[in-house]
Design a protein around this motif. Structure first.
Motif, PDB file in Angstrom:
ATOM      1  N   ASN A 164       1.088  -1.264  -0.004  1.00 40.99           N
ATOM      2  CA  ASN A 164      -0.033   0.073   0.076  1.00 40.99           C
ATOM      3  C   ASN A 164       0.879   0.988  -0.035  1.00 40.99           C
ATOM      4  O   ASN A 164       0.335   2.295  -0.143  1.00 40.99           O
ATOM      5  CB  ASN A 164      -0.723   0.147   1.038  1.00 40.99           C
ATOM      6  N   ALA A 165       2.275   1.011   0.234  1.00 41.44           N
ATOM      7  CA  ALA A 165       3.043   2.389  -0.025  1.00 41.44           C
ATOM      8  C   ALA A 165       3.079   2.920  -1.466  1.00 41.44           C
ATOM      9  O   ALA A 165       2.858   2.303  -2.539  1.00 41.44           O
ATOM     10  CB  ALA A 165       4.368   1.715   0.046  1.00 41.44           C
ATOM     11  N   ARG A 166       2.930   4.334  -1.150  1.00 43.42           N
ATOM     12  CA  ARG A 166       2.927   5.169  -2.198  1.00 43.42           C
ATOM     13  C   ARG A 166       3.617   6.560  -2.117  1.00 43.42           C
ATOM     14  O   ARG A 166       4.034   7.066  -0.990  1.00 43.42           O
ATOM     15  CB  ARG A 166       1.411   5.532  -2.798  1.00 43.42           C
ATOM     16  N   PHE A 167       4.196   7.135  -3.171  1.00 43.87           N
ATOM     17  CA  PHE A 167       4.828   8.439  -3.164  1.00 43.87           C
ATOM     18  C   PHE A 167       3.813   9.462  -2.683  1.00 43.87           C
ATOM     19  O   PHE A 167       2.609   9.537  -3.166  1.00 43.87           O
ATOM     20  CB  PHE A 167       5.350   8.727  -4.368  1.00 43.87           C
ATOM     21  N   GLU A 177      18.051   5.852  -3.995  1.00 45.93           N
ATOM     22  CA  GLU A 177      18.306   6.458  -2.400  1.00 45.93           C
ATOM     23  C   GLU A 177      18.487   5.174  -1.501  1.00 45.93           C
ATOM     24  O   GLU A 177      17.719   4.340  -1.791  1.00 45.93           O
ATOM     25  CB  GLU A 177      17.140   7.184  -2.019  1.00 45.93           C
ATOM     26  N   VAL A 178      19.455   5.466  -0.480  1.00 42.38           N
ATOM     27  CA  VAL A 178      19.308   4.499   0.529  1.00 42.38           C
ATOM     28  C   VAL A 178      18.982   4.962   1.799  1.00 42.38           C
ATOM     29  O   VAL A 178      19.297   6.221   2.367  1.00 42.38           O
ATOM     30  CB  VAL A 178      20.986   3.958   0.648  1.00 42.38           C
ATOM     31  N   PHE A 179      18.150   4.191   2.541  1.00 41.07           N
ATOM     32  CA  PHE A 179      17.347   4.706   3.682  1.00 41.07           C
ATOM     33  C   PHE A 179      17.009   3.321   4.808  1.00 41.07           C
ATOM     34  O   PHE A 179      17.296   2.431   4.342  1.00 41.07           O
ATOM     35  CB  PHE A 179      16.134   5.487   3.276  1.00 41.07           C
ATOM     36  N   GLN A 180      16.407   3.748   5.838  1.00 39.73           N
ATOM     37  CA  GLN A 180      16.216   2.892   6.704  1.00 39.73           C
ATOM     38  C   GLN A 180      14.500   2.627   6.691  1.00 39.73           C
ATOM     39  O   GLN A 180      13.683   3.458   6.634  1.00 39.73           O
ATOM     40  CB  GLN A 180      16.146   3.321   8.277  1.00 39.73           C
ATOM     41  N   ALA A 181      14.175   1.189   6.379  1.00 36.99           N
ATOM     42  CA  ALA A 181      12.848   0.760   6.327  1.00 36.99           C
ATOM     43  C   ALA A 181      12.600  -0.513   6.458  1.00 36.99           C
ATOM     44  O   ALA A 181      13.471  -1.418   6.784  1.00 36.99           O
ATOM     45  CB  ALA A 181      12.520   1.297   4.851  1.00 36.99           C
ATOM     46  N   THR A 182      11.334  -1.090   7.061  1.00 31.77           N
ATOM     47  CA  THR A 182      10.883  -2.332   7.001  1.00 31.77           C
ATOM     48  C   THR A 182       9.579  -2.422   6.183  1.00 31.77           C
ATOM     49  O   THR A 182       9.078  -1.494   6.034  1.00 31.77           O
ATOM     50  CB  THR A 182      10.540  -2.693   8.395  1.00 31.77           C
ATOM     51  N   TYR A 183       9.328  -3.659   5.924  1.00 31.53           N
ATOM     52  CA  TYR A 183       8.015  -3.791   5.173  1.00 31.53           C
ATOM     53  C   TYR A 183       6.590  -3.350   5.767  1.00 31.53           C
ATOM     54  O   TYR A 183       5.816  -2.739   5.312  1.00 31.53           O
ATOM     55  CB  TYR A 183       7.751  -5.218   4.845  1.00 31.53           C
ATOM     56  N   THR A 185       6.315  -0.884   8.090  1.00 26.98           N
ATOM     57  CA  THR A 185       6.154   0.387   8.373  1.00 26.98           C
ATOM     58  C   THR A 185       6.895   1.280   7.146  1.00 26.98           C
ATOM     59  O   THR A 185       7.187   2.448   7.226  1.00 26.98           O
ATOM     60  CB  THR A 185       7.199   0.756   9.334  1.00 26.98           C
ATOM     61  N   LEU A 186       6.752   0.538   5.959  1.00 23.38           N
ATOM     62  CA  LEU A 186       7.169   1.187   4.686  1.00 23.38           C
ATOM     63  C   LEU A 186       6.626   2.789   4.404  1.00 23.38           C
ATOM     64  O   LEU A 186       7.582   3.550   4.199  1.00 23.38           O
ATOM     65  CB  LEU A 186       7.095   0.265   3.428  1.00 23.38           C
ATOM     66  N   GLN A 187       5.638   2.762   4.611  1.00 21.11           N
ATOM     67  CA  GLN A 187       4.916   4.378   4.234  1.00 21.11           C
ATOM     68  C   GLN A 187       5.428   5.211   5.384  1.00 21.11           C
ATOM     69  O   GLN A 187       5.619   6.286   4.781  1.00 21.11           O
ATOM     70  CB  GLN A 187       3.176   4.342   4.168  1.00 21.11           C
ATOM     71  N   LEU A 190       9.287   5.850   4.429  1.00 21.48           N
ATOM     72  CA  LEU A 190       9.361   6.908   3.155  1.00 21.48           C
ATOM     73  C   LEU A 190       8.922   8.197   3.459  1.00 21.48           C
ATOM     74  O   LEU A 190       9.740   9.333   3.106  1.00 21.48           O
ATOM     75  CB  LEU A 190       8.194   6.134   1.836  1.00 21.48           C
ATOM     76  N   ARG A 191       7.982   8.329   4.274  1.00 22.84           N
ATOM     77  CA  ARG A 191       7.664   9.765   4.574  1.00 22.84           C
ATOM     78  C   ARG A 191       8.684  10.461   5.526  1.00 22.84           C
ATOM     79  O   ARG A 191       9.125  11.681   5.377  1.00 22.84           O
ATOM     80  CB  ARG A 191       6.105   9.620   5.439  1.00 22.84           C
ATOM     81  N   THR A 192       9.371   9.529   6.331  1.00 20.72           N
ATOM     82  CA  THR A 192      10.333  10.072   7.273  1.00 20.72           C
ATOM     83  C   THR A 192      11.606  10.370   6.282  1.00 20.72           C
ATOM     84  O   THR A 192      12.131  11.651   6.611  1.00 20.72           O
ATOM     85  CB  THR A 192      10.564   9.260   8.293  1.00 20.72           C
TER      86      THR A 192
END
Length: 198
Positions: A164-167, A177-183, A185-187, A190-192
């Motif tokens: 359900n993640a979206r821009f 881009e490299v960043f911190q994320a998990t499945y 909490t992905l949305q 991305l927002r953070t």
């Protein structure tokens, strides 16, 4: 696991940069000069003024030539540079997730590693690689601009997982881009990482 290291500029990197761009002399002789002359002659035929025709032709020729000179100077600079111009991102991911993107900017995929690191890849340049996306690959980018250069896949092609993640409208990111994320909490991740208010 996702690791970033410096890599030496290779002939493949330079070939990717100049692909379809010809050479300085060829571009000037086969594009800039003929087009400028044709427009200059057309202007003279209409105005019967040599100064006006020369001005219009020059106004087309000079910017085009300067743009070519600038581009090929940059190519020379990069080809003669040391290791600092290219970054290699080595990816061994657990899962790849599709993210809803804007219009023709996609596809957009997030590769999630087991350690909470994630790699976001965005853009139609991804469609040029036949056996991609995969979970095991390297992507090369220019260190100064972050622009993608090329990709080397070591694994078989996999289907991205849906999510359900979206821009969102205020997201600001580059193609890699490299960043911190998990499945799960992905949305929020991305927002953070990419929201304008971060």
């Amino acid at each position: 696991m996702i690791t970033i290291s410096k890599a030496r500029v290779t002939n493949k990197d330079i070939a990717t940069l100049t692909k379809g761009r010809g050479s300085l002399v060829r571009n000037v002789l086969t594009a800039s000069l003929p087009v400028s002359l044709a427009i200059g002659v057309a202007t003279w035929l209409v105005s019967r003024s040599l100064p006006t025709a020369f001005f219009v032709g020059s106004a087309l020729f000079l910017p085009s030539t300067l743009s070519n000179v600038s581009f090929f100077r940059e190519v020379t600079k990069r080809s003669e540079s040391a290791d600092e111009y290219v970054e290699e991102i080595v990816v061994s991911a657990q899962i790849v997730v599709e993210v809803e993107h804007f219009g023709s900017h996609g596809p957009a995929w997030v590769f999630l590693g087991e350690d909470g690191q994630a790699l976001l890849l965005v853009g139609q340049w991804l469609l040029r690689k036949k056996n991609f996306p995969s979970l095991d690959f390297s992507v090369y980018r220019w260190a100064d601009s972050g622009d993608p250069i090329r990709m080397k896949s070591r694994g078989k092609r996999v289907r991205p997982e849906s999510s359900n993640a979206r821009f969102e409208a205020d997201f600001r990111m580059s193609d890699i881009e490299v960043f911190q994320a998990t499945y799960d909490t992905l949305q929020d991740d991305l927002r953070t990482a990419f929201g304008r208010k971060r």
